[in-house]
Motif scaffolding. Structure first.
Motif, PDB file in Angstrom:
ATOM      1  N   ALA A 132      -2.702 -15.874   1.130  1.00  0.00           N
ATOM      2  CA  ALA A 132      -3.600 -14.868   1.088  1.00  0.00           C
ATOM      3  C   ALA A 132      -4.487 -15.196  -0.159  1.00  0.00           C
ATOM      4  N   LEU A 187       6.706  -5.497   9.307  1.00  0.00           N
ATOM      5  CA  LEU A 187       5.350  -5.703   9.649  1.00  0.00           C
ATOM      6  C   LEU A 187       4.680  -4.501  10.276  1.00  0.00           C
ATOM      7  N   PRO A 203       1.416  -0.483   7.486  1.00  0.00           N
ATOM      8  CA  PRO A 203      -0.094  -1.159   7.302  1.00  0.00           C
ATOM      9  C   PRO A 203       0.119  -2.369   6.197  1.00  0.00           C
ATOM     10  N   ASP A 204      -0.602  -3.224   6.545  1.00  0.00           N
ATOM     11  CA  ASP A 204      -0.934  -4.261   5.571  1.00  0.00           C
ATOM     12  C   ASP A 204      -1.160  -3.808   4.272  1.00  0.00           C
ATOM     13  N   GLU A 205      -2.047  -2.886   4.002  1.00  0.00           N
ATOM     14  CA  GLU A 205      -2.221  -2.323   2.437  1.00  0.00           C
ATOM     15  C   GLU A 205      -0.970  -2.235   1.951  1.00  0.00           C
ATOM     16  N   LEU A 224       2.000  -3.335   2.629  1.00  0.00           N
ATOM     17  CA  LEU A 224       2.998  -4.730   2.317  1.00  0.00           C
ATOM     18  C   LEU A 224       2.109  -5.386   1.271  1.00  0.00           C
ATOM     19  N   THR A 225       0.754  -5.737   1.185  1.00  0.00           N
ATOM     20  CA  THR A 225       0.341  -6.462   0.133  1.00  0.00           C
ATOM     21  C   THR A 225       0.371  -5.667  -1.179  1.00  0.00           C
ATOM     22  N   PRO A 254       1.559 -12.948  -0.758  1.00  0.00           N
ATOM     23  CA  PRO A 254       1.429 -12.683   0.678  1.00  0.00           C
ATOM     24  C   PRO A 254       1.111 -14.236   1.503  1.00  0.00           C
ATOM     25  N   LEU A 265      -0.345 -15.895   5.188  1.00  0.00           N
ATOM     26  CA  LEU A 265      -0.907 -15.192   6.434  1.00  0.00           C
ATOM     27  C   LEU A 265      -0.842 -16.534   7.429  1.00  0.00           C
ATOM     28  N   GLN A 278      -4.979 -14.840  10.393  1.00  0.00           N
ATOM     29  CA  GLN A 278      -4.904 -13.943   9.138  1.00  0.00           C
ATOM     30  C   GLN A 278      -4.268 -12.887   8.982  1.00  0.00           C
ATOM     31  N   LYS A 279      -3.094 -13.047  10.099  1.00  0.00           N
ATOM     32  CA  LYS A 279      -2.209 -11.831  10.098  1.00  0.00           C
ATOM     33  C   LYS A 279      -0.976 -12.217   9.117  1.00  0.00           C
ATOM     34  N   LEU A 280      -0.342 -10.963   8.423  1.00  0.00           N
ATOM     35  CA  LEU A 280       0.783 -11.343   7.409  1.00  0.00           C
ATOM     36  C   LEU A 280       2.044 -11.883   8.311  1.00  0.00           C
TER      37      LEU A 280
END
Length: 743
Positions: free
Chosen positions: A263, A291, A294-296, A298-299, A310, A312, A316-318
């Motif tokens: 990422a 997973l 929320p992505d926020e 995790l990141t 991270p 991807l 573009q998904k984690l």
């Protein structure tokens, strides 16, 4: 090698955030000190840094100082000689001080009279004798965000020596030879355990890595090339660019092996490259069950808390994977990865717990707890702020933006809920997610896009550049409510804290009011591009409405009186934005003159007028007209400004007689309507072109007409004509501020 200078300051680990500025400052301060001590150099000072060392070198330094020759003034001639011309003790003493005879003194005439003078000559000393003073001054010059006392001093008569971190060694070579320099340590009770730090020809390798022998051992060097080679052999990558490039290669290689890509995190990459001296990468994984967070979350957990990268997938998904940077070359990466996985998994378990706990009740149910969160002792709680934001955001949509009732409802709801996430477990633990979590929780509760995005992006933008997030694409239909909430939040903060006496000073801004003002003017300047609002929104009305909200709540008294300086503060931030976007200083001064306050200030209008100046300025008529306008402005500086719309040019014309002045009156009358219409339509480029068309008439006026005639009535008519010209043009820009042709 004969005359090259090499300096390395070895110290305990420096914070990564310090290194970029320190690298630049070391080169600047050392270069300046070499000049101050009259040591000339061939080429600039080059500097580098790692967490444990600051390095600088110069290819060639003069072997001796330049000789000094300067004129020294002495006593006045009137005091240096008696009536008969005999030297007085003042003249004799001055000559003796500089080792010359009185007859060798010269006389110099100055605005204050005639004085005796002598040429002082001083032969330059050898560089090796001067360089210790250069180093001492450079060390004291270096600025650190925080200075550390470590019981040290330098023999320069300035007492205690502080530094960012304790210095452990110094490599200081000139022409391959050690330049003696000592940092003295305290002679306290434990002085037997503390040794002075003396310069030498030794550096030190990596703490944990070595080709052979023990890690961290001393390495003797003789030159800059030898120094760089030996450091490389001992696992020290001296240049930031080397560490950065190695990181990029290793991160990409490991991400490909995981079936994804890294990422994009340029800020993290830049920081991590200054955390280590020899970066290596290990890959780890975490349970896929996380997973669902929320992505926020995790990141933030990976990036801000662990400095992990991270990974991807192609969409573009984690992926349930991460990359960690270590300061060693790993022989068994799985062991390090296991420990990193344990730490990250524990943090993610905490995040899952907070997420589940927060989701038990909707975001609106958390508003009651805002009474327990204090905004400021003079301004009450965040509950009071939420009520003000709801009212102000709704007012901005309807009165300032001309939005729809639905947009006003979205903005009002978002304003009321904007600070509710301050009471959540997630934000208390992950403070970086403030605002974003509120938006996410509102989205999960089924709020409209206008509501949840306004909450999510409320703290953005954080800079003044045009490309700052959020973009129009990110906001979608939420653009107008978001702009209202972002403006309302910042104006409420500025008005309240100014009223509470928390105005920033040159070194103190604990409530980040400069950042709030910069975000405010950025939103207003870019309203058409991001907020979808083409109106020139006046800031004065919004500030007045925010003041009324505070007065209605009775939290502070005399809000208007205590916030009088707010206008100048916001204008300074607007000027800063314009400078950062590349507008010339004289253009900014023409549109934002000194003393500009909130009255009539519409930041979007400022941007549009600056763009018009930039577009019209290359015209051949424009800058000559600016020179003439400056002349006209100086002549009528004592004539009060008037309203061009109510100006009676016919009455002025009736009192004129000369063809040139009548021609200017006719030209101004003919162009005034077009100028006014263009300004009314915010078409400032067309307005300035109409102004530029006045140049022939203005030029002829100043060639043929003398304004300050004895006839009072005629003089007044001519002054009124020039004042009319000034007031008509100042509605666009004060052309008298334009400096001249562009370089």
């Amino acid at each position: 090698m004969d005359r090259e200078l090499l300096l390395e300051i070895g110290c305990e680990e420096l914070p990564a955030s310090w290194l970029p500025a320190l690298t630049e400052q070391l080169a600047q301060r050392l270069g300046q000190r070499l000049k101050d001590f009259r040591l000339t150099t061939d080429g600039p000072v080059e500097s580098s840094a790692t967490p444990r060392r600051l390095t600088a070198h110069v290819t060639r330094v003069a072997e001796r100082q330049s000789d000094l020759e300067e004129n020294v003034s002495g006593p006045a001639v009137s005091a240096a000689f008696g009536p008969d011309g005999t030297p007085t003790p003042a003249a004799v003493g001055f000559a003796r001080k500089y080792g010359v005879e009185v007859t060798d003194l010269t006389r110099v005439t100055t605005p204050k009279g005639e004085y005796l003078s002598v040429v002082k000559r001083e032969r330059g000393r050898a560089a090796v004798d001067i360089l210790p003073d250069v180093l001492g001054a450079t060390l004291r010059d270096l600025p650190f965000p925080k200075q550390m006392r470590w019981d040290a001093w330098i023999d320069d008569g300035k007492g205690e020596f502080t530094f960012g971190r304790p210095i452990r060694w110094m490599l200081f070579l000139f022409g391959g030879r050690v330049v003696p320099f000592v940092i003295r340590r305290s002679s306290g009770a434990q002085s037997s355990l503390v040794q002075d730090v003396r310069s030498g020809a030794l550096t030190y390798g990596h703490r944990f890595l070595a080709m052979s022998g023990r890690p961290g051992r001393s390495v003797k060097v003789r030159s800059v090339s030898d120094y760089k080679q030996r450091l490389g052999e001992h696992f020290i990558l001296l240049e930031h660019s080397e560490r950065h490039d190695r990181l990029v290669r290793e991160l990409d290689a490991h991400a490909r092996r995981l079936g994804g890509r890294v990422a994009s995190q340029p800020a993290l990459l830049h920081e991590v490259a200054d955390l280590v001296e020899y970066p290596s990468v290990v890959a780890g994984v975490f349970p896929p069950e996380f997973l669902t967070l929320p992505d926020e979350v995790l990141t933030t957990t990976m990036i801000h808390h662990q400095h992990y990268f991270p990974v991807l997938d192609e969409q573009q998904k984690l992926l349930p994977a991460f990359l960690a940077v270590t300061n060693i070359e790993v022989e068994q990466p799985q062991k390090i990865a296991i420990n990193a996985e344990r730490v990250l998994t524990a943090r993610l378990r905490d995040a899952r717990f907070f997420w589940d706990a927060d989701r038990r009740t909707p975001l609106a149910a958390k508003l009651a707890r805002l009474d327990t969160v204090l905004l400021h002792k003079a301004l009450g709680s965040y509950a009071a702020k939420a009520a003000r934001l709801e009212r102000l955001a709704r007012w901005i949509v309807t009165e300032a933006f001309g939005g729809t009732p639905a947009q006003a409802d979205d903005a009002g709801t978002a304003g009321r809920l904007a600070k509710a996430d301050l009471t959540t477990d997630m934000v208390r633990e992950f403070t970086e997610l403030q605002g974003m979590m509120g938006g996410i929780y509102a989205r999960e509760d089924g709020s409209s896009e206008g509501v949840w995005k306004s909450i999510y992006y409320q703290y953005q933008p954080v800079g003044v550049e045009a490309q700052q997030s959020p973009t129009a694409a990110q906001l979608g239909d939420a653009a107008l409510p978001w702009a209202a909430v972002a403006i309302a939040d910042r104006v409420d903060t500025l008005v309240g804290l100014f009223a509470a006496g928390e105005q920033p000073t040159g070194t103190r801004d604990p409530f980040a009011l400069r950042r709030a003002a910069q975000g405010l003017v950025k939103v207003l300047v870019d309203l058409p591009d991001v907020g979808g609002v083409s109106r020139q929104v006046a800031l004065e009305g919004i500030v007045a409405e925010a003041r009324r909200a505070y007065e209605a709540q009775g939290l502070v008294t005399d809000v208007a009186g205590k916030t009088q300086s707010l206008g100048a503060f916001v204008v300074e931030r607007l000027k800063f934005l314009c400078e950062r976007r590349g507008y010339r200083p004289d253009e900014i001064a023409a549109v934002l003159p000194d003393g500009q306050g909130l009255a009539g200030l519409a930041p979007l209008s400022v941007r549009q007028r600056l763009d018009a100046l930039r577009a019209v300025r290359p015209s051949g008529d424009f800058e000559p007209l600016a020179v003439l306008f400056k002349r006209a402005t100086n002549i009528v500086k004592d004539v009060p400004a008037g309203d061009p719309a109510t100006l009676d040019l016919a009455a002025i014309r009736a009192a004129l007689a000369e063809p040139a002045e009548l021609a200017l009156a006719d030209a101004l009358e003919a162009r005034r309507t077009a100028i006014t219409a263009a300004v009314g339509q915010a078409d400032y480029s067309r307005a300035l072109l109409e102004v530029a068309a006045l140049r022939p008439a203005v030029d002829r006026f100043f060639t043929e007409v003398f304004v300050m005639v004895d006839d009072a009535a005629l003089r007044q008519a001519r002054l009124s004509l020039l004042a009319a010209l000034r007031d008509t043009v100042r509605g666009i820009a004060d052309l008298s501020a334009i400096a001249g042709p562009q370089a």
